[in-house]
Design a protein around this motif. Sequence first.
Motif, PDB file in Angstrom:
ATOM      1  N   ARG A 175       0.830  -1.206   0.000  1.00 37.68           N
ATOM      2  CA  ARG A 175       0.000   0.000   0.000  1.00 37.68           C
ATOM      3  C   ARG A 175       0.860   1.250   0.000  1.00 37.68           C
ATOM      4  NH1 ARG A 175      -1.055   3.419   3.677  1.00 37.68           N
ATOM      5  NH2 ARG A 175      -0.210   2.109   5.340  1.00 37.68           N
ATOM      6  N   ARG A 176       1.937   1.246   0.783  1.00 36.10           N
ATOM      7  CA  ARG A 176       2.799   2.426   0.835  1.00 36.10           C
ATOM      8  C   ARG A 176       3.568   2.622  -0.455  1.00 36.10           C
ATOM      9  NH1 ARG A 176       5.689   2.741   6.700  1.00 36.10           N
ATOM     10  NH2 ARG A 176       6.669   4.504   5.633  1.00 36.10           N
TER      11      ARG A 176
ATOM     12  N   LEU B 288      11.286   0.391   9.021  1.00 36.90           N
ATOM     13  CA  LEU B 288      12.413   0.331   8.089  1.00 36.90           C
ATOM     14  C   LEU B 288      13.331   1.541   8.203  1.00 36.90           C
ATOM     15  CD1 LEU B 288      10.609  -1.126   4.942  1.00 36.90           C
ATOM     16  CD2 LEU B 288      12.274  -2.285   6.403  1.00 36.90           C
ATOM     17  N   ALA B 289      12.779   2.738   8.213  1.00 43.46           N
ATOM     18  CA  ALA B 289      13.627   3.929   8.289  1.00 43.46           C
ATOM     19  C   ALA B 289      14.343   4.010   9.629  1.00 43.46           C
ATOM     20  CB  ALA B 289      12.784   5.177   8.043  1.00 43.46           C
ATOM     21  N   GLU B 290      13.650   3.729  10.720  1.00 41.06           N
ATOM     22  CA  GLU B 290      14.254   3.816  12.045  1.00 41.06           C
ATOM     23  C   GLU B 290      15.342   2.763  12.245  1.00 41.06           C
ATOM     24  OE1 GLU B 290      15.014   5.096  15.958  1.00 41.06           O
ATOM     25  OE2 GLU B 290      14.052   6.065  14.238  1.00 41.06           O
ATOM     26  N   LEU B 291      15.153   1.580  11.695  1.00 46.03           N
ATOM     27  CA  LEU B 291      16.181   0.554  11.790  1.00 46.03           C
ATOM     28  C   LEU B 291      17.488   1.044  11.171  1.00 46.03           C
ATOM     29  CD1 LEU B 291      14.104  -2.633  10.897  1.00 46.03           C
ATOM     30  CD2 LEU B 291      15.468  -2.349  12.981  1.00 46.03           C
TER      31      LEU B 291
ATOM     32  N   VAL C 229       9.103  -8.150  -1.449  1.00 48.78           N
ATOM     33  CA  VAL C 229       8.280  -7.271  -2.283  1.00 48.78           C
ATOM     34  C   VAL C 229       9.139  -6.524  -3.290  1.00 48.78           C
ATOM     35  CG1 VAL C 229       6.772  -5.243  -2.249  1.00 48.78           C
ATOM     36  CG2 VAL C 229       6.475  -7.055  -0.548  1.00 48.78           C
ATOM     37  N   TRP C 230      10.280  -5.992  -2.834  1.00 48.73           N
ATOM     38  CA  TRP C 230      11.154  -5.256  -3.758  1.00 48.73           C
ATOM     39  C   TRP C 230      11.562  -6.138  -4.944  1.00 48.73           C
ATOM     40  CZ3 TRP C 230      16.075  -6.467  -5.313  1.00 48.73           C
ATOM     41  CH2 TRP C 230      16.716  -5.511  -6.125  1.00 48.73           C
ATOM     42  N   ASP C 231      11.998  -7.343  -4.640  1.00 46.31           N
ATOM     43  CA  ASP C 231      12.483  -8.253  -5.678  1.00 46.31           C
ATOM     44  C   ASP C 231      11.364  -8.641  -6.646  1.00 46.31           C
ATOM     45  OD1 ASP C 231      14.364 -10.232  -6.862  1.00 46.31           O
ATOM     46  OD2 ASP C 231      13.064 -11.703  -5.887  1.00 46.31           O
ATOM     47  N   ALA C 232      10.178  -8.896  -6.111  1.00 51.58           N
ATOM     48  CA  ALA C 232       9.061  -9.268  -6.980  1.00 51.58           C
ATOM     49  C   ALA C 232       8.724  -8.140  -7.947  1.00 51.58           C
ATOM     50  CB  ALA C 232       7.844  -9.641  -6.140  1.00 51.58           C
ATOM     51  N   LEU C 233       8.659  -6.918  -7.442  1.00 55.17           N
ATOM     52  CA  LEU C 233       8.358  -5.788  -8.318  1.00 55.17           C
ATOM     53  C   LEU C 233       9.479  -5.573  -9.329  1.00 55.17           C
ATOM     54  CD1 LEU C 233       6.887  -3.257  -5.728  1.00 55.17           C
ATOM     55  CD2 LEU C 233       5.657  -4.813  -7.250  1.00 55.17           C
TER      56      LEU C 233
ATOM     57  N   PRO D 164      10.535  -0.016  -7.713  1.00 54.71           N
ATOM     58  CA  PRO D 164       9.870   0.338  -6.463  1.00 54.71           C
ATOM     59  C   PRO D 164      10.666   1.365  -5.660  1.00 54.71           C
ATOM     60  CG  PRO D 164      10.938  -1.803  -6.267  1.00 54.71           C
ATOM     61  CD  PRO D 164      11.132  -1.354  -7.687  1.00 54.71           C
ATOM     62  N   VAL D 165      10.271   2.624  -5.766  1.00 55.06           N
ATOM     63  CA  VAL D 165      10.969   3.712  -5.084  1.00 55.06           C
ATOM     64  C   VAL D 165       9.980   4.441  -4.181  1.00 55.06           C
ATOM     65  CG1 VAL D 165      12.224   5.884  -5.380  1.00 55.06           C
ATOM     66  CG2 VAL D 165      12.613   3.995  -6.980  1.00 55.06           C
ATOM     67  N   GLN D 166      10.372   4.633  -2.920  1.00 56.94           N
ATOM     68  CA  GLN D 166       9.506   5.320  -1.965  1.00 56.94           C
ATOM     69  C   GLN D 166      10.348   5.814  -0.803  1.00 56.94           C
ATOM     70  OE1 GLN D 166       6.126   5.918  -2.160  1.00 56.94           O
ATOM     71  NE2 GLN D 166       6.452   7.157  -0.344  1.00 56.94           N
ATOM     72  N   ASP D 167      10.105   7.043  -0.367  1.00 53.76           N
ATOM     73  CA  ASP D 167      10.815   7.583   0.787  1.00 53.76           C
ATOM     74  C   ASP D 167      10.383   6.865   2.062  1.00 53.76           C
ATOM     75  OD1 ASP D 167      12.088   9.412  -0.839  1.00 53.76           O
ATOM     76  OD2 ASP D 167      10.583  10.986  -0.507  1.00 53.76           O
ATOM     77  N   ASP D 168      11.240   6.905   3.060  1.00 56.99           N
ATOM     78  CA  ASP D 168      10.950   6.399   4.398  1.00 56.99           C
ATOM     79  C   ASP D 168      10.778   4.887   4.462  1.00 56.99           C
ATOM     80  OD1 ASP D 168      10.995   9.013   5.454  1.00 56.99           O
ATOM     81  OD2 ASP D 168       8.904   9.324   4.850  1.00 56.99           O
ATOM     82  N   LEU D 169      11.335   4.174   3.482  1.00 58.27           N
ATOM     83  CA  LEU D 169      11.297   2.719   3.507  1.00 58.27           C
ATOM     84  C   LEU D 169      12.694   2.120   3.413  1.00 58.27           C
ATOM     85  CD1 LEU D 169       8.166   1.973   1.260  1.00 58.27           C
ATOM     86  CD2 LEU D 169       8.338   1.761   3.749  1.00 58.27           C
ATOM     87  N   GLY D 170      13.696   2.922   3.718  1.00 60.85           N
ATOM     88  CA  GLY D 170      15.057   2.415   3.751  1.00 60.85           C
ATOM     89  C   GLY D 170      15.779   2.506   2.420  1.00 60.85           C
ATOM     90  N   THR D 171      17.056   2.139   2.456  1.00 63.23           N
ATOM     91  CA  THR D 171      17.946   2.286   1.306  1.00 63.23           C
ATOM     92  C   THR D 171      17.455   1.517   0.090  1.00 63.23           C
ATOM     93  OG1 THR D 171      19.835   2.540   2.799  1.00 63.23           O
ATOM     94  CG2 THR D 171      20.317   1.954   0.514  1.00 63.23           C
ATOM     95  N   LEU D 172      16.941   0.318   0.280  1.00 66.95           N
ATOM     96  CA  LEU D 172      16.558  -0.521  -0.849  1.00 66.95           C
ATOM     97  C   LEU D 172      15.502   0.146  -1.716  1.00 66.95           C
ATOM     98  CD1 LEU D 172      17.041  -3.291  -2.173  1.00 66.95           C
ATOM     99  CD2 LEU D 172      15.190  -4.191  -0.741  1.00 66.95           C
ATOM    100  N   PHE D 173      14.598   0.889  -1.108  1.00 66.63           N
ATOM    101  CA  PHE D 173      13.523   1.537  -1.848  1.00 66.63           C
ATOM    102  C   PHE D 173      13.823   2.997  -2.163  1.00 66.63           C
ATOM    103  CE2 PHE D 173      11.302  -1.953   0.323  1.00 66.63           C
ATOM    104  CZ  PHE D 173      10.658  -2.531  -0.753  1.00 66.63           C
ATOM    105  N   SER D 174      15.021   3.456  -1.845  1.00 67.48           N
ATOM    106  CA  SER D 174      15.337   4.869  -2.049  1.00 67.48           C
ATOM    107  C   SER D 174      15.643   5.201  -3.498  1.00 67.48           C
ATOM    108  CB  SER D 174      16.538   5.263  -1.181  1.00 67.48           C
ATOM    109  OG  SER D 174      17.728   4.659  -1.669  1.00 67.48           O
TER     110      SER D 174
END
Length: 248
Positions: free
Chosen positions: A22-23, A195-198, A214-218, A225-235
Amino acid sequence: MDLGLLYPTRDRGEADFAELCRRLDPAIGLTFAYPEWGEAADPAAAVREIGAPERLTRAADRFPATPDVVSWACSSCSFTRGLDGARAQARALTGHLGVPASSTSLAYLAALDRLDVGRVALASVYRPDLTAVFAAFLAEAGVTTVHAVSADAGSDRALAAWGPARIFELAEAAGHEDAQAVLLPETALHTTPLLAELETRLGKPVLTATAVTVWDALDRHGDEPVQDDLGTLFSGAAGRRRPSSSSS
């Protein structure tokens, strides 16, 4: 885009996957199917048994419609068969459904490759012997485990009930200056809100099982799959390294 996840036990971490999708994009369709557990009493044998390719393809027939991409969303049930075994699971699903397929364990390798990470620390919920099996799986792909902690936490039901404090404690215990990233391999943990706090706490990428799956599937579907506040992988900072495949 419709994402199909094969998941080992009903009503554990599905809500965390749903929140992450969803995010990332509310338009992502998410469906689950559940392979049948076998008769093995030994936990190590049981996770190998449920990960048999024929069990996964039978479970995939329970999706209401063929997804655009599918993943076997379980860490231990894929890495305990080794790298060749994990690849065989993905090939069986691709051959059966005709769509890209992966697993959480293969997703970890794809994410580490994308981030150009070769040295990791493991924040493992498993027994020490099972943690060692995951480290051996990573080593097959050329990834070195420089430090590992093992919580020996028990069932996925118990893990699904872990709150943020316990997850932060485990991740911080695994932190090591020589590790380029910390891995939390368990899809029952609810990690999306953390994710961001970790990463803030550990000062490096933290790759959770839900996130990499989820990242790998997309990524295998051809999305970015790019989105802020979800850590480096999604940055999006790492960029696209190479196309993924179900056999890699």
